[in-house]
Design an enzyme around this catalytic site. Structure first.
Site, PDB file in Angstrom:
ATOM      1  N   ALA A 125       7.766  -6.512  11.632  1.00  0.00           N
ATOM      2  CA  ALA A 125       8.476  -7.112  10.502  1.00  0.00           C
ATOM      3  C   ALA A 125       7.769  -8.266   9.801  1.00  0.00           C
ATOM      4  O   ALA A 125       7.996  -8.487   8.607  1.00  0.00           O
ATOM      5  CB  ALA A 125       9.858  -7.585  10.965  1.00  0.00           C
ATOM      6  N   CYS A 245      -0.825   0.210   4.890  1.00  0.00           N
ATOM      7  CA  CYS A 245      -1.602  -0.173   3.707  1.00  0.00           C
ATOM      8  C   CYS A 245      -3.018   0.390   3.842  1.00  0.00           C
ATOM      9  O   CYS A 245      -4.005  -0.250   3.479  1.00  0.00           O
ATOM     10  CB  CYS A 245      -1.609  -1.697   3.505  1.00  0.00           C
ATOM     11  SG  CYS A 245      -2.227  -2.647   4.904  1.00  0.00           S
TER      12      CYS A 245
END
Length: 309
Positions: A125, A245
């Protein structure tokens, strides 16, 4: 001379060869141009603190131009020339009314679409952009468990959660792979640690050390372990998002395929119509999404998965 030849010395040779093998020369040229372009600052209005109209008034009063984003009512692209320090000096930033976040990283929570009353797990997170975005999307009425194994990063996560007013988030300082199997969630977001091949900063001093076969294998192994764990914690018939990513198949489609061999689950196609302005790269699994880095977006991969009943 092609763009990839011009910047051959800047891009780690290992990464360049991987990209060429996966995408071919023309797309690699496009990717490298995306690496080179300075992205504008982008932000997300935090509706838990303030409405969008007030943020727009503040930006206008500060003579800060912006553009809307077609696929998100809360996202704004700040005009070129305005960098983060200018925005961080604003009261709306200090009070958590806006959150500086890349456009690509706003997409996973939107596709997951957490609802009031649902139990949601954010497996990796920190620093909390997606966690707090999910709190906004659920009107602060979903129960969110946010995992972060690093204590310092977990403290930053907790700070951002409190600043953003996300009152129904529980931070756990734990590697999500170690969560007890008695946990069960309606929805899960796994934005997995990765090499960052979609967000390459060629000025970063350790960029070449980050890309080699052992680093890539280690990254992919961790990602698959996290994804398998997430699917096991997901309630049957429910959905999770796997994202990175990275734009490398080894960290994306290959990880998804590996996890699906171990857990009974399936890929649910992402509806791409809403993201028509997002630059896309070809994908190896139909229904997944891979964002191509350009002058606005960072490279990003997403897969929507559902555990079979």
């Amino acid at each position: 001379m092609t763009q990839s030849e011009i910047f051959q010395g800047k891009i780690p040779e290992f990464l360049r060869e991987k990209l060429l093998g996966q995408y071919g020369e023309d797309l690699v040229d496009r990717i490298i141009k995306g690496y080179e372009r300075e992205k504008p600052v982008t932000l997300r209005v935090n509706e838990l603190r303030v409405d969008k109209e007030l943020v727009i008034k503040v930006l206008a009063s500060e003579h800060i131009g912006y553009r809307p984003v077609t696929w998100s009512e809360s996202a704004l692209i700040i005009e070129q020339g305005i960098r983060e320090p200018r925005l961080k000096a604003l009261e709306i930033y200090k009070t958590g009314s806006i959150y500086l976040q890349s456009l690509s990283s706003m997409i996973p929570p939107l596709i997951l679409a957490p609802k009031p009353g649902e139990s949601v797990l954010d497996m990796a997170a920190a620093p909390g952009g997606k966690t707090t975005q999910m709190a906004v999307l659920s009107q602060n009425m979903a129960s969110i468990t946010a995992c972060e194994k690093n204590k310092i990063r977990a403290e930053r996560l907790q700070y951002n959660i409190e600043k953003q007013g996300a009152t129904r988030v529980c931070v756990m300082i734990i590697d999500a792979r170690r969560l007890d199997d008695f946990f069960s969630f309606d929805k899960i977001l796994l934005d997995a640690p990765c090499t960052g091949s979609g967000t390459l900063d060629m000025c970063h001093r350790d960029v070449k050390e980050r890309f080699n076969q052992s680093v890539l294998k280690r990254s992919a192994r961790l990602q698959e372990e996290l994804l398998v764990k997430g699917l096991k914690l997901l309630k049957p018939g429910h959905e999770m998002i796997y994202s990175t990513c990275s734009i490398l198949e080894e960290e994306n489609e290959a990880v998804v395929r590996g996890a699906l061999k171990k857990v009974k689950a399936e890929v649910i196609p992402i509806e791409l119509e809403a993201f028509f302005e997002v630059p896309m790269l070809p994908v190896g699994i139909k229904g997944t999404l891979c964002v191509c880095p350009n002058d606005q977006y960072e490279g990003f991969f997403l897969a929507r998965l559902r555990r079979k009943k």
